[in-house]
Design an enzyme around this catalytic site. Structure first.
Site, short mmCIF file in Angstrom:
data_model
loop_
_atom_site.label_atom_id
_atom_site.label_comp_id
_atom_site.label_asym_id
_atom_site.label_seq_id
_atom_site.Cartn_x
_atom_site.Cartn_y
_atom_site.Cartn_z
CG ASP A 102 -8.70 11.48 -4.45
OD1 ASP A 102 -8.78 11.04 -5.59
OD2 ASP A 102 -7.73 11.26 -3.68
CG ASP A 111 -1.40 9.65 -5.82
OD1 ASP A 111 -2.26 10.20 -6.55
OD2 ASP A 111 -1.68 9.10 -4.75
C1 GLA Z 1 -5.20 9.74 -3.83
C2 GLA Z 1 -4.73 11.14 -4.17
C3 GLA Z 1 -3.62 11.54 -3.22
C4 GLA Z 1 -4.12 11.47 -1.80
C5 GLA Z 1 -4.65 10.07 -1.49
C6 GLA Z 1 -5.34 10.00 -0.15
O1 GLA Z 1 -4.20 8.78 -4.07
O2 GLA Z 1 -4.31 11.23 -5.50
O3 GLA Z 1 -3.17 12.84 -3.51
O4 GLA Z 1 -5.13 12.43 -1.61
O5 GLA Z 1 -5.60 9.67 -2.47
O6 GLA Z 1 -5.90 8.78 0.10
#
Ligand code: GLA
Length: 500
Positions: A263, A323
């Site tokens: 990520d 997200d």
């Molecule tokens: C980002 C990702 C999410 C999750 C969070 C965890 O927002 O896009 O899917 O993994 O981080 O902190």
């Protein structure tokens, strides 16, 4: 008299004025054994204060200071070149302590926190390592069909731990999810601890023994996934893999990890979007070097047209958007960005419109059925995001509909596309093996609607065999078309195959 005044003035001038210059840390111990640290690296000149403030993954620079001589107000703004996030800090020196309070997004501090002096350099942002030059990372041979499994984030966020992962694995293995094809049990952010003296990443108190956990998950016939970031911190502020890429890949391989979600998060403080491919390539190479089959999931929110280079870094899936949340509008917003990406999905490499929210409570079962159908017509990864230990029969039925899953998992690996749209009604179609087609009649309107597909419009000659995948029954066509009454916020999903 004269002399006395001069002496007094001299004494006042040499009195040690409050000086905030220095490196200050506010340590906030967490129950998982990690500490959330905020560093204020300040330089005072007269009544002006300059410097930087690091709130784990957020790095601010002081733009203005005012006040003094005791209490100062610092206006700081985020230094990531992407957003204009500003935080106001009030700082006051009291003896050996600096009292700090923060207001504004990303402040992460309470109203009156105490900072202590820290050694110079502690908490400093790491120097930028130039990204490598580009090359193709060999395909890892995995994810011939979209990965299926579970991920902890949507439901558990920071509450995921060893016991919950084990019990989720138990549930998955026994409640029909595994039998329906769900395989990966993926731990998302917040498992990370600190590094040992040799720089090896360790899990935090919530995960006492990752190797033992992997063995347990494997003993259930399932696979274990983990999460990290190419930046110094993850999105939740935990330790990232920056500068430790090969070392971390080796550690995960030694633990028995089978899947990595990587990520972007704080990497944005060091790299531009144009450099993303090289940064993701670095971990692609590191995973390849371990020789362990590890699914590689790129999570950078669909920036930099990742679908064009994801396969080059051996990415098996890549997020296409920000997200998801457990709301109809969120699911729709993400879905609406997928049609243009149709050409980029193929066996081994899939667009990822994010994890499922099915069963988390923010949508109706009809809406969750739409969510499952739309993700399946898109050839999206099916990563359940709910509590698998506690599902209604209806949610389990939605997640384990074998006929819908068979569409998602069709070996052609072709993503569906929108065939037609009329107001709130859309028809989506996906090519399947054996010249079959999957069709979703999708009604986003507030009332149920009658929808019709003429087979000729879908390029189908003659009368196909029609199977209703949610009713789980064959249905008859009449006069070269199929009509269905589609509920509000719902779908009818069919499979068309050569007539008999
Ligand atoms: C980002 C990702 C999410 C999750 C969070 C965890 O927002 O896009 O899917 O993994 O981080 O902190």
């Amino acid at each position: 008299m004269k002399t006395t005044l001069a002496a007094l003035l001299l004494a006042a001038a040499t009195l040690p004025a409050a000086d905030l210059t220095g490196n200050w840390v506010v340590a906030q111990p967490q129950s998982d054994g990690t500490s959330r640290n905020t560093y204020l690296n300040l330089k005072q000149e007269g009544e002006k204060i300059a410097g930087t403030i690091r709130v784990s993954q957020f790095f601010y620079s002081v733009k203005e200071s005012s006040g003094g001589p005791e209490t100062f107000t610092l206006n700081a703004s985020l230094m990531d070149g992407h957003s204009e996030r500003r935080t106001t800090y009030t700082v006051r020196l009291a003896g050996d302590e600096l009292h700090v309070s923060a207001a504004g997004r990303g402040g992460a501090l309470g109203p009156d926190m105490v900072a202590h002096r820290a050694p110079a350099g502690e908490g400093a942002y790491p120097a930028r390592v130039a990204p490598p030059s580009l090359h193709k990372v060999p395909y890892n041979g995995l994810a011939k069909t979209p990965p299926m499994g579970w991920n902890s984030w949507n439901k558990f966020h920071g509450r995921v731990d060893d016991a919950s992962v084990r019990s989720i694995a138990d549930a998955m293995a026994s409640n029909g999810m595994k039998a329906a094809g769900y395989l990966y049990v993926n731990i998302d952010d917040t498992w990370e601890g600190t590094r040992d003296a040799a720089g090896n990443i360790q899990s935090n108190k919530k995960f006492p023994d990752m190797k033992a956990l992997a063995d347990y998950v494997h003993s259930k016939g399932l696979k274990l996934g983990i999460y990290s970031s190419p930046g110094p911190n993850t999105c939740a502020g935990y330790e990232g893999s920056y500068g430790h890429e090969e070392q971390d890949a080796k550690t995960w391989a030694a633990w028995g990890i089978d899947y990595l979600k990587y990520d972007w998060c704080s990497a944005r403080n060091l790299y531009t979007d144009e450099e993303m491919q090289a940064v993701y390539q670095k971990m692609g190479d590191a995973l390849h070097a371990t020789s362990r089959p590890i699914v590689y999931s790129l999570c950078q929110y669909g920036r930099a047209e990742v679908w064009k280079w994801g396969p080059e870094v051996s990415g098996n899936l890549w997020r296409t958007t920000g997200d998801i949340s457990d709301r109809w509008q969120s699911m729709l917003g993400i879905f609406d960005k997928q049609n243009v990406l149709t050409g980029y999905a193929a066996p081994g490499h899939f667009n990822d419109p994010d994890m499922l929210e099915i069963g988390n409570g923010g949508m109706t079962d009809t809406e969750y059925r739409a969510h499952m159908s739309l993700w399946s017509i898109l050839a999206a990864p099916l990563l359940a995001g709910n509590d698998l230990r506690d599902m209604t029969p209806s949610i389990l039925d939605i997640l384990t509909n074998r006929e819908v899953i068979a569409v998602d998992q069709d070996p052609l690996g072709k993503q569906g596309r929108r065939l037609s749209q009329s107001g709130d009604q859309e028809i989506w179609m996906r090519d399947l093996t054996g010249n079959a087609k999957a069709v979703v009649f999708f009604n986003r309107g507030g009332d149920s609607a009658k929808m019709t597909l003429k087979f000729s419009d879908a390029g189908i000659k003659g009368e196909p065999k029609i199977r209703d995948l949610w009713a789980r029954q064959d249905v008859a066509a009449s006069n070269g078309e199929f009509s269905a009454t589609v509920p509000s916020h719902g779908v009818v999903m069919i499979k068309l195959s050569a007539g008999q």
